[in-house]
Motif scaffolding. Sequence first.
Motif, PDB file in Angstrom:
ATOM      1  N   ASP A 178      39.442  -6.452  23.291  1.00  0.00           N
ATOM      2  CA  ASP A 178      39.669  -7.295  22.213  1.00  0.00           C
ATOM      3  C   ASP A 178      41.060  -8.091  22.640  1.00  0.00           C
ATOM      4  O   ASP A 178      41.440  -9.195  22.020  1.00  0.00           O
ATOM      5  N   ASP A 179      42.065  -7.086  22.902  1.00  0.00           N
ATOM      6  CA  ASP A 179      43.383  -7.647  23.115  1.00  0.00           C
ATOM      7  C   ASP A 179      44.201  -7.215  24.744  1.00  0.00           C
ATOM      8  O   ASP A 179      45.138  -7.351  24.653  1.00  0.00           O
ATOM      9  N   THR A 182      46.865  -9.705  25.842  1.00  0.00           N
ATOM     10  CA  THR A 182      48.260  -9.390  25.141  1.00  0.00           C
ATOM     11  C   THR A 182      48.783  -8.303  26.084  1.00  0.00           C
ATOM     12  O   THR A 182      50.118  -7.906  26.026  1.00  0.00           O
ATOM     13  N   LYS A 183      48.023  -7.612  26.959  1.00  0.00           N
ATOM     14  CA  LYS A 183      48.670  -6.507  27.808  1.00  0.00           C
ATOM     15  C   LYS A 183      48.990  -6.917  29.001  1.00  0.00           C
ATOM     16  O   LYS A 183      48.534  -7.718  29.575  1.00  0.00           O
TER      17      LYS A 183
END
Length: 247
Positions: A178-179, A182-183
């Motif tokens: 999901d994220d 952004t990592k």
Amino acid sequence: MGELSQIIKLDATDSTNLYLKGLMQSNSVRDYTTVITKSQRKGRGQMGAAWQAEPGKNLTFSVLKRFEAMQITHQFNLNIGVSLAVYDVLKALDIPDLKVKWPNDIMSGSCKICGILIENILKGKQIQSSIIGIGLNVNQISFENLDKVASLKSQTGRFFDLDELLSKLLARLRFYLDDIETKTIHQLLPSYERLLFRKDKPSTFRDTKDQLFMGFIRRISAEGKLVVELEDEILKEFDLKEVSLLY
């Protein structure tokens, strides 16, 4: 959580990755749409290896993940996210001695129990979407002519419910993916490197010229390459197509 992903169940298909790709050409397909089949006739592993599975005993499925701003240079982050998702689910089921064999096979002891094949659909320098194919050996216990292959049942003696297992895997994939845009690789790599199969152990490799050589897996580079220490403490990086670990 958002809306539940759509799950398309097939009795048989050549390849769930191919089926999902075909679906994307004709329809607008929702994020996390999943195609699962009881029998996959032409399953492919990394580098075109054929995959043998008895119908109805294993999990063979593909998941679509769409991205807004995923750079091609960060594609190894996906390998990490998917590998960790599968690892987490199997760890919670007490599957013994789990490791990740670079780039993304899941091992129990010295046997492969899960293969992952990620195919990226590109637009310019970005990954528009990924099709994540997962083949997990679950309740099959005989693997003719296949060396170093096992299943959850052969490793534990227990029978596993495929639907339950699938929903656990899909939930964990969401948790990591999901994220993931952004990592950074540096946030994700430590967890992955801790699980690396044969890390810091003397191992045998084969290169593209079919030559064998010895080395130690030391780490993974920021681009997702395998960093192997050769004799005289020389460190060399290998891409996916350049080397295979024989162990």
